[in-house]
Design an enzyme around this catalytic site. Sequence first.
Site, PDB file in Angstrom:
ATOM      1  N   GLU A  43      21.125 -72.330 -64.356  1.00 29.66           N
ATOM      2  CA  GLU A  43      20.052 -72.002 -63.427  1.00 29.66           C
ATOM      3  C   GLU A  43      19.681 -73.273 -62.659  1.00 29.66           C
ATOM      4  OE1 GLU A  43      15.671 -69.834 -63.622  1.00 29.66           O
ATOM      5  OE2 GLU A  43      16.281 -71.122 -65.285  1.00 29.66           O
ATOM      6  N   LYS A 115      17.130 -63.098 -60.048  1.00 30.83           N
ATOM      7  CA  LYS A 115      16.427 -63.094 -61.327  1.00 30.83           C
ATOM      8  C   LYS A 115      15.289 -62.075 -61.320  1.00 30.83           C
ATOM      9  CE  LYS A 115      14.093 -66.388 -64.441  1.00 30.83           C
ATOM     10  NZ  LYS A 115      13.705 -67.819 -64.570  1.00 30.83           N
ATOM     11  N   CYS A 157      18.100 -67.076 -67.327  1.00 35.17           N
ATOM     12  CA  CYS A 157      17.066 -67.725 -68.117  1.00 35.17           C
ATOM     13  C   CYS A 157      16.088 -66.758 -68.782  1.00 35.17           C
ATOM     14  CB  CYS A 157      16.324 -68.735 -67.237  1.00 35.17           C
ATOM     15  SG  CYS A 157      15.421 -70.004 -68.179  1.00 35.17           S
TER      16      CYS A 157
END
Length: 275
Positions: A43, A115, A157
């Site tokens: 990320e 995300k 993440c």
Amino acid sequence: MRKVRVAAVQLRSGIDPKANREAAMPLLREAASAGARFIATPECTMVLDRDKARMLKTIGSAQIESEIKAWGAAAQELGVWLLLGSGSIDAGNGKVWNRSFVFDPSGKIVAKYDKINLFDVTLGGGETYRESDTFAGGSEAVIVTGPMDAKIGLTICYDVRFAPLYSALARGGAEIITAPAAFTVPTGQAHWETLLRARAIETHCYIIAPAQGGRHEDGRSTYGHSLIIDPWGKVIAALDHDEPGYIVADLDLDAVAVAREKIPAWQGGRNFTGP
């Protein structure tokens, strides 16, 4: 048998996208020389900067488009499938997308993922994160077909804490799930490996988790400890530190189906009501 060698590259990205790419390239070349056909970076590979105004200025420049093209050229140069763990992309409303890109060996972008779950937490000790102040959340789960026809699900993440997303990817056919991250040190020490192994066990997928590590140019610290985990939850490659580096593992894609036949819980349990 379907086997593929993969790599997870650990970085310590800063505020300059070009410098970040130049720092990553030697590790990518080493991983490719070691035989990896799919290479994943963390990320915030392109830019890691908690100064919102400075970061917005950086990503609003023409430099970002040229950097994305340069990452595609890197995939083509190395002849590999490349996951750019994420770059910050202007969403046009004062916020940005935290977006993964998958490049095929010709350098073409074959998948993008924004995300979904944003890191809005208060850890204590004055450590607070509000990703939603800067980032716009995505809404679409993404699976892409990679080397050896592997079905690869994309996450980023904080997504790792949301099992339904991982379960949806597994039910959609994913055999590998990527989890590029920039985990904080406290949450990394407490939960990083445990969460990733749990997601592997639940989905019977391989998990590739390249991480940011160490003290960054903007003052932030991240946990590192990149991992690759098999469908039975076993760690098959790991870095035990937060320095830049890479790990390589050979994935037997047929092992996914074998694991799922043994314990079919990945399909989901019975419906229930309450409480």
